[in-house]
Enzyme design. Structure first.
Site, PDB file in Angstrom:
ATOM      1  N   GLY A 134      48.480  28.975  41.197  1.00  0.00           N
ATOM      2  CA  GLY A 134      47.875  30.279  41.452  1.00  0.00           C
ATOM      3  C   GLY A 134      48.705  31.431  40.934  1.00  0.00           C
ATOM      4  O   GLY A 134      49.877  31.549  41.255  1.00  0.00           O
ATOM      5  N   SER A 135      48.138  32.306  40.114  1.00  0.00           N
ATOM      6  CA  SER A 135      48.945  33.348  39.501  1.00  0.00           C
ATOM      7  C   SER A 135      48.081  34.302  38.690  1.00  0.00           C
ATOM      8  O   SER A 135      46.872  34.345  38.845  1.00  0.00           O
ATOM      9  CB  SER A 135      50.007  32.700  38.606  1.00  0.00           C
ATOM     10  OG  SER A 135      49.422  31.677  37.838  1.00  0.00           O
TER      11      SER A 135
END
Length: 221
Positions: free
Chosen positions: A188-189
């Site tokens: 996640g980013s």
């Protein structure tokens, strides 16, 4: 054929071993409780599938070298605005931010071909990736590529609340090719691009894009 990114090798091996161990342990210890046993085994398989899909690395090619800027990652366009870029350009740029959820492909690809003029890692916080200050305060890497068509373009890999490791392959002075593997961000980013003011975009807010397939700027010629 399904391919997996090399950065996922250890995680995939560990997840496979844990899943197999859970399946056999459930079969041994819960054999008198059939539905509980099956539930535990299904959860173990789901865990493995989640890890496998996260590290998938689909083959993607585009015949547009030099004439376009493509999305460096899969995700959703969450920011399009003029901002001050304070690290490298120290002037106003058009920022385009792509948010990646845990279910997106997390391979980072070079958005255009050219020479790497700047590549730097910054330790930092782990604010949620869509936080306005994430671009300047979170753990991140900043990479600047230059070519004859677009001049210098900066992209920034940004860790999020779940992302605890950024992998960056770009080295200053090397010549890179659009779409080649530029790194990976785990769990996640977000990736920000900083383009010259006045750049005409082919995307708008909330569009979903795919790395090395969605053309952010320019046309195939």
């Amino acid at each position: 054929m399904l391919h997996f990114h090399k950065e996922g090798a250890v995680s995939i091996i560990l997840a496979s071993l844990v899943s197999v161990a859970i399946i056999f342990a459930a079969d041994y210890f819960l054999k008198d409780h059939y539905w509980i046993m099956k539930g535990v085994q299904v959860l173990a398989l789901i865990l493995l599938i989640i890890i496998l899909q996260f590290f998938r690395n689909p083959n993607r090619s585009i015949n547009a070298l030099g004439h376009t800027i493509v999305a460096p990652v899969d995700g959703k366009v969450v920011v399009i605005e003029e901002v001050m870029e304070n690290e490298y350009f120290k002037d106003k740029r058009l920022q385009v931010s792509i948010f990646m959820s845990p279910i997106n492909v997390h391979v980072t690809r070079y958005p255009m071909s050219g020479k790497v003029n700047f590549s730097k890692y910054h330790p930092g916080k782990f604010l949620v990736a869509w936080h306005p200050k994430a671009s300047e305060e979170n753990e991140r890497t900043t990479i600047v590529i230059q070519n004859e068509v677009y001049g210098e373009v900066l992209y920034r890999q940004i860790a999020g609340a779940l992302a605890k490791r950024i992998v960056n392959y770009a080295k200053e002075g090397e010549v890179v090719v659009q779409g080649d593997d530029a790194g990976f961000i785990k769990f996640g980013s977000r990736v920000d691009l900083f383009l010259p003011l006045g750049t005409k975009l082919n995307v708008k807010l909330n569009d979903k894009v795919k790395g090395n397939q969605s053309i952010l700027v320019g046309e195939i010629v």
